[in-house]
Design a protein around this motif. Structure first.
Motif, PDB file in Angstrom:
ATOM      1  N   LYS A   1       0.993  -1.347  -0.075  1.00 33.87           N
ATOM      2  CA  LYS A   1       0.144   0.110   0.049  1.00 33.87           C
ATOM      3  C   LYS A   1       1.117   1.732   0.439  1.00 33.87           C
ATOM      4  O   LYS A   1       1.630   1.319   0.464  1.00 33.87           O
TER       5      LYS A   1
ATOM      6  N   HIS B   1       0.098  -9.192   0.866  1.00 35.62           N
ATOM      7  CA  HIS B   1       0.288  -8.854  -0.790  1.00 35.62           C
ATOM      8  C   HIS B   1       0.659  -9.872  -1.289  1.00 35.62           C
ATOM      9  O   HIS B   1      -0.176 -10.274  -2.211  1.00 35.62           O
TER      10      HIS B   1
ATOM     11  N   ALA C   1      -1.163 -13.224  -0.926  1.00 39.95           N
ATOM     12  CA  ALA C   1      -2.432 -13.101  -1.863  1.00 39.95           C
ATOM     13  C   ALA C   1      -2.686 -13.506  -3.458  1.00 39.95           C
ATOM     14  O   ALA C   1      -2.734 -13.891  -3.756  1.00 39.95           O
TER      15      ALA C   1
ATOM     16  N   THR D   1      -5.414  -3.888  -8.837  1.00 43.14           N
ATOM     17  CA  THR D   1      -6.429  -3.139  -7.928  1.00 43.14           C
ATOM     18  C   THR D   1      -7.319  -5.036  -6.790  1.00 43.14           C
ATOM     19  O   THR D   1      -8.588  -5.481  -7.252  1.00 43.14           O
ATOM     20  N   TYR D   2      -5.917  -5.667  -6.619  1.00 42.68           N
ATOM     21  CA  TYR D   2      -6.330  -6.861  -6.049  1.00 42.68           C
ATOM     22  C   TYR D   2      -6.541  -6.889  -3.997  1.00 42.68           C
ATOM     23  O   TYR D   2      -5.988  -6.187  -4.002  1.00 42.68           O
ATOM     24  N   GLU D   3      -6.932  -7.795  -3.778  1.00 42.50           N
ATOM     25  CA  GLU D   3      -6.777  -7.885  -2.332  1.00 42.50           C
ATOM     26  C   GLU D   3      -5.889  -9.002  -2.406  1.00 42.50           C
ATOM     27  O   GLU D   3      -5.387  -9.659  -1.992  1.00 42.50           O
TER      28      GLU D   3
ATOM     29  N   THR E   1      -4.873 -12.293   4.480  1.00 45.97           N
ATOM     30  CA  THR E   1      -5.869 -11.803   5.711  1.00 45.97           C
ATOM     31  C   THR E   1      -4.114 -11.904   6.702  1.00 45.97           C
ATOM     32  O   THR E   1      -3.288 -12.163   6.672  1.00 45.97           O
TER      33      THR E   1
ATOM     34  N   HIS F   1      -7.985 -15.738   0.184  1.00 46.75           N
ATOM     35  CA  HIS F   1      -7.303 -14.746   0.389  1.00 46.75           C
ATOM     36  C   HIS F   1      -6.404 -15.243   1.587  1.00 46.75           C
ATOM     37  O   HIS F   1      -5.859 -14.012   2.363  1.00 46.75           O
TER      38      HIS F   1
ATOM     39  N   ARG G   1     -14.171 -16.576  -0.656  1.00 48.97           N
ATOM     40  CA  ARG G   1     -14.886 -15.561  -1.214  1.00 48.97           C
ATOM     41  C   ARG G   1     -15.366 -15.767  -2.391  1.00 48.97           C
ATOM     42  O   ARG G   1     -15.510 -16.109  -2.627  1.00 48.97           O
TER      43      ARG G   1
ATOM     44  N   GLN H   1     -16.482 -14.100  -5.784  1.00 49.45           N
ATOM     45  CA  GLN H   1     -16.231 -13.370  -6.326  1.00 49.45           C
ATOM     46  C   GLN H   1     -17.016 -13.430  -8.009  1.00 49.45           C
ATOM     47  O   GLN H   1     -16.296 -12.428  -8.699  1.00 49.45           O
TER      48      GLN H   1
ATOM     49  N   LYS I   1      -7.787  -5.794 -13.961  1.00 47.78           N
ATOM     50  CA  LYS I   1      -8.471  -5.302 -13.166  1.00 47.78           C
ATOM     51  C   LYS I   1      -8.417  -3.642 -13.399  1.00 47.78           C
ATOM     52  O   LYS I   1      -7.462  -3.726 -13.955  1.00 47.78           O
TER      53      LYS I   1
END
Length: 584
Positions: free
Chosen positions: A319, A387, A390, A419-421, A424, A517, A523, A525, A534
């Motif tokens: 980030k 990241h 992920a 913009t990938y997630e 956790t 994740h 999740r 999606q 993306k």
């Protein structure tokens, strides 16, 4: 008075009247106090604690904590959960090991490390654990101060100087910090910093050398306060002090002296419960050219992990905090791989090894298997590890090829992060912090740690009642029983009802793609969109310029040129040396 002829209502009214009169009489009378028992105990009075009566010393502490119940390591005001720093602060103060300066009298619990030479190696995010976190701090010592004595010649009260302190008068001789020529034990510097005049060291330092005790008239280990034992009695069970270093290097900073940080990220394979072959549909894995739903391709993840090794620009794996104006995103990764934690394998969920659930041709160990992603590097950016993990999970699920790593590391091709997630936080552990000498290519830890239980007569701190192992066993057993009960229930539910091969679906379900994740459940999606398709964020240069313009500057360069470094020196140093996973 004869009440035999009274009606029921009259009797009730009379009883209420008598109760009112009784209460009125009781209010007017003063009860006789019970005689006080004579106590033979002396009344307890809190004694004033004068820091000037004690020596202090700089030490390093190695600690471990389970981060799930905490709002990260670093203290912030008005956080919903306690932080690790807050718990350390309370324990250190309660033990009277620190003498904080400028504490707000209206808020005595406020964390304030000023004047304590405090430093920390990593500031883990909310939910992240650490098993080798390191802090440096100046604490109270048992080492005796100079003693007052009367001069035989004059009869005047004077100061008996010890350990090379030069005579500076009464006030200076009793300072908590060493005097200008006072002695404090330190190891040789890790880097090229000059040694201070207050340091007693050797090449190399032997912390158990009897000559040191003789020179100081004090054994700085055996005669010292049992720091680890004392703090562990005051800290919560899921925060433990593991070791202490009595002689940090002369140039020691828990943050800047650390040359290698090691992370582990735990996950299971399968990552989430698979479904029987006969109930699969097209986008669940079977027949689609992808790995079976729920299972991870460990070989593909290993191939992708190795691409992170070396020096790379990781701007697409973190980030970006515009307020820090970071422009250098190059970081060195020494080691990256996937390993099996076979000793931690969970054998409870036996049904996962049934032929109806495992991939065709599977010949691995009994499922579910525990794996870790191991990452060693010199420094880390904000959320860099999560990241990276992920992307590895996307590769393991067959949603991305291993080459996606090379594409994201190619800044010319990918100047802005898709913009990938990110993964956790809870499975992430700051495993260890290494402090090697600057010229050591093997990066061996040069700090001389004394672990809980080491030394003559100290075993009870590790193995006796309420010792380190005893407390951690209690923490482990509680969670292990929860695991066994939940696993047994899952096994029972799976075995109930008809045969797996007889189960059918009412119709072809219209379900979304499950994407894992690192959390307890995947999740949904919809149809999976590849990372490189993306939405892309703006480039780092654009983000930094936009922030500078909001502050009234032409661009990021103008912000730095007009004194940003002078007015925000601490913030810039933090930005240029950023290494922490999960700093807000």
């Amino acid at each position: 008075m004869d009440y035999t002829a009274w009606s029921h209502d009259s009797l009730v009214e009379r009883v209420a009247q008598l109760e009112t009169e009784l209460k009125s009489k009781n209010r007017g009378s003063t009860p006789t106090p019970a005689p006080r028992k004579k106590s033979w105990k002396k009344p307890r009075h809190d004694r004033a604690f004068d820091p000037a009566k004690y020596h202090t010393r700089l030490i390093a502490l190695k600690l471990a904590y389970l981060g799930k119940n905490y709002n990260g390591f670093e203290h912030h005001i008005d956080t919903p959960l306690s932080t690790i720093e807050e718990e350390l602060w309370k324990a250190l103060n309660r033990a009277r090991l620190i003498f904080p300066k400028d504490t707000d009298p209206l808020n005595p619990g406020e964390v304030n490390w000023d004047g304590l030479e405090y430093s920390k190696c990593g500031r883990t995010d909310k939910g992240v654990s650490a098993f080798g976190q390191v802090i440096g701090i100046r604490v109270r010592s048992n080492r005796p101060l100079a003693q007052k004595k009367k001069s035989e010649a004059s009869g005047q009260e004077g100061i008996e100087l010890v350990e090379g302190q030069r005579e500076q008068g009464h006030a200076d001789a009793f300072k908590a910090y060493p005097g200008e020529n006072g002695v404090e034990i330190r190891a040789p510097p890790l880097g090229r910093s000059p040694r201070g005049p207050h340091v007693l060291d050797s090449e190399p330092l032997n912390i158990h050398d009897p000559a040191l005790a003789e020179a100081l008239n004090f054994d700085h280990i055996a005669d010292e306060i049992p720091y680890c034992y004392l703090l562990n009695r005051l800290l919560p069970p899921d925060i433990r002090i593991l070791a202490w270093c009595p002689a940090p290097p002369t140039d020691f900073s828990a943050r800047f002296s650390c040359r290698e940080r090691r992370y582990k990220y735990f996950f299971t394979n399968p990552a989430f419960p698979p479904i029987p072959h006969n109930l699969e549909f097209a986008n669940s894995g079977k027949g689609s050219g992808k790995i079976k739903d729920g299972w991870l391709d460990i070989g593909a993840m290993q191939e992708a992990a190795k691409l992170f090794e070396g020096t790379h620009d990781f701007r697409n794996f973190c980030k970006v905090d515009a307020s820090k104006q970071i422009s250098n995103f190059e970081r060195m990764i020494y080691h990256a791989d996937i390993s099996s934690e076979s000793a931690a394998s969970n054998k409870t969920l036996g049904f996962l090894n049934d032929k109806n659930f495992i991939p065709e041709g599977f010949d691995g160990e009994a499922a579910p298997q525990i794996y870790t992603f191991n990452l060693h590097g010199s420094a880390f950016l904000w959320h860099q590890v999560r990241h990276i993990v992920a992307i590895l999970f996307l590769v393991g699920q067959g949603l991305e090829p291993p080459s996606i790593v090379s594409e994201l590391l190619d800044i010319a091709k990918t100047p802005g992060r898709p913009t990938y997630e990110m993964a956790t936080d809870t499975p992430l552990v700051l495993w260890d912090c290494i402090f090697p000498r600057q010229d050591d290519p093997t990066r061996q830890d040069a700090l001389q740690w004394i672990y809980v239980g080491d030394g003559v007569g100290n075993a009870e701190a590790k193995y006796a009642a309420m010792g380190l192992v005893d407390v951690l066993w209690e923490v482990w057993r509680e969670k292990k029983i929860d695991e066994v009960l939940a696993g047994s229930l899952l096994d029972i539910v799976q075995r109930q009802g008809g045969e797996i091969t007889d189960l059918t679906l009412s119709k072809k379900p219209n379900r979304s793609q499950k994407v894992f994740h690192g959390a307890d459940r995947p999740r949904l999606q919809g149809t999976y969109q590849p990372v490189m398709k993306k939405h892309f964020m703006e480039s780092v240069d654009f983000i930094n310029d936009r922030y500078a313009m909001r502050k009234g500057f032409e661009n990021a360069e103008d912000l730095k040129r007009q004194g940003y470094r002078t007015r925000n020196k601490a913030a810039v140093e933090e930005a240029e040396n950023e290494f922490v996973e999960g700093v807000e």
